[in-house]
Design a protein around this motif. Structure first.
Motif, PDB file in Angstrom:
ATOM      1  N   LEU A  94      42.839  16.061 -27.535  1.00  0.00           N
ATOM      2  CA  LEU A  94      41.461  15.954 -27.076  1.00  0.00           C
ATOM      3  C   LEU A  94      40.872  14.632 -27.552  1.00  0.00           C
ATOM      4  N   ARG A  95      40.387  13.825 -26.606  1.00  0.00           N
ATOM      5  CA  ARG A  95      39.800  12.523 -26.949  1.00  0.00           C
ATOM      6  C   ARG A  95      38.286  12.640 -26.921  1.00  0.00           C
ATOM      7  N   VAL A  96      37.670  12.425 -28.090  1.00  0.00           N
ATOM      8  CA  VAL A  96      36.221  12.561 -28.240  1.00  0.00           C
ATOM      9  C   VAL A  96      35.671  11.269 -28.828  1.00  0.00           C
ATOM     10  N   ALA A 116      40.534  25.408 -37.872  1.00  0.00           N
ATOM     11  CA  ALA A 116      40.871  26.780 -38.279  1.00  0.00           C
ATOM     12  C   ALA A 116      40.726  27.727 -37.095  1.00  0.00           C
ATOM     13  N   ARG A 117      39.753  27.439 -36.241  1.00  0.00           N
ATOM     14  CA  ARG A 117      39.506  28.276 -35.071  1.00  0.00           C
ATOM     15  C   ARG A 117      40.460  27.936 -33.925  1.00  0.00           C
ATOM     16  N   ILE A 121      44.764  22.319 -31.185  1.00  0.00           N
ATOM     17  CA  ILE A 121      44.094  21.186 -30.556  1.00  0.00           C
ATOM     18  C   ILE A 121      44.131  19.988 -31.506  1.00  0.00           C
ATOM     19  N   GLN A 122      44.638  18.877 -31.018  1.00  0.00           N
ATOM     20  CA  GLN A 122      44.624  17.612 -31.769  1.00  0.00           C
ATOM     21  C   GLN A 122      43.415  16.800 -31.310  1.00  0.00           C
ATOM     22  N   VAL A 123      42.587  16.366 -32.255  1.00  0.00           N
ATOM     23  CA  VAL A 123      41.376  15.620 -31.919  1.00  0.00           C
ATOM     24  C   VAL A 123      41.568  14.140 -32.238  1.00  0.00           C
ATOM     25  N   ALA A 282      40.182  24.122 -21.160  1.00  0.00           N
ATOM     26  CA  ALA A 282      39.863  25.038 -22.242  1.00  0.00           C
ATOM     27  C   ALA A 282      39.626  24.293 -23.549  1.00  0.00           C
ATOM     28  N   LYS A 283      40.402  23.239 -23.801  1.00  0.00           N
ATOM     29  CA  LYS A 283      40.232  22.509 -25.059  1.00  0.00           C
ATOM     30  C   LYS A 283      38.899  21.762 -25.088  1.00  0.00           C
TER      31      LYS A 283
END
Length: 305
Positions: A94-96, A116-117, A121-123, A282-283
């Motif tokens: 995920l690119r933010v 944790a949730r 997902i890799q941010v 979804a991510k």
């Protein structure tokens, strides 16, 4: 040739504007990106892109193919999501992009909670006060304060930023405390924030009833990054205006003192923004909802007046 991969690569090249930027965002060699696009053109027997030394542009056939390909890939992602547990267990990269103060004070301190949730997902978190181009920079979503100028983007308002006027105790001891905003212009220095994009200097804004005052100077230093702005103000370089969100710990420690509390500044909306032609996977949805929840929990980001 993997046709689906080639289509995804072609879309990325169109959105990035160059083969080099597309390759970087896909973490692929530039030669691989070029090879897939050439193979796609050979398969379709049409020229999709016009190539120059600096940039690529789509041909008429390429534009039509791009529009249909984006829709097809979005549908494909929808199908895959519905056939897997992606909605309950989102995964992927995920690119933010987020502003510096929001990253330092809100996102990074709580990111372990997000992982944790959503452990799969890799941010990739870009941190700067420079507004990115979501399409060409291949960013899934951004968090920013301020009114939107690009109405083509999809935005979700999640909070508001309240600004207060502050100075260091040392500065006030040396220069006195102004009783009215106009005294700042006559007897004081301010710390100026300037836009990383345009270089425009933003004034200190004061509102009380029907009275409105904007102060543009004098100043000793101007900066284009939020954390540097706070540091400059706390270091006694002048009077500044920062968000109550940023100010809390500095006020509690005594590093900053609030002044002219009866004068207010316009609230600045906080948005999560993403491109309209991108599938809200979804991510992305997980991160957007988590960010909104995080902001809702912080009273300094929920001011309404």
């Amino acid at each position: 040739m993997d046709q689906i991969q080639a289509m995804r690569i072609f879309v990325r090249v169109v959105e990035a504007g160059t083969f080099t930027r597309a390759a970087d965002s896909l973490t692929l060699p530039k030669a691989t990106v070029t090879k897939h696009v050439q193979a796609l053109e050979e398969r379709l027997r049409v020229k999709l892109l016009n190539r120059t030394t600096r940039r690529v542009t789509v041909t008429a056939d390429g534009a039509a193919y791009y529009e249909r390909t984006v829709r097809l890939l979005t549908d494909l992602d929808d199908i895959e999501a519905s056939m897997t547990n992606a909605r309950s267990n989102p995964r992927g990269r995920l690119r933010v992009d987020v502003g510096t103060s929001m990253a330092q004070l809100l996102i990074l301190p709580n990111l372990a909670e997000f992982h944790a949730r959503f452990p799969d997902i890799q941010v990739d978190l870009g941190v700067s006060d420079r507004m990115v181009d979501l399409i060409s920079d291949n960013v899934d979503c951004v968090i920013r304060g301020g009114e939107l100028t690009d109405q083509s983007l999809v935005a979700r308002r999640i909070g508001n930023l309240e600004f207060i006027t502050v100075a260091s105790p040392e500065y006030l001891a040396q220069n006195g405390t102004p009783a009215h905003p106009l005294e700042i212009e006559e007897k004081h220095s301010i710390v100026v924030y300037f836009s990383p994009q345009s270089g425009r200097h933003y004034p200190l804004e004061f509102r009380k009833g029907e009275e409105s005052v904007d102060i543009t100077g004098p100043y000793k230093v101007s900066v284009n990054e939020a954390n540097a702005y706070v540091t400059a103000t706390a270091s006694g370089l002048g009077i500044g205006q920062i968000t109550s969100f940023q100010a809390t710990r500095h006020l509690e420690s005594g590093a900053l003192v609030r002044i002219l509390p009866e004068w207010t500044q316009p609230l600045l909306p906080i948005y999560v923004v993403y491109p309209p032609n991108r599938h809200l996977s979804a991510k992305v949805r997980a991160f957007v909802d988590w960010t909104a929840e995080l902001v809702q929990r912080n009273s300094h980001l929920q001011r309404t007046t």
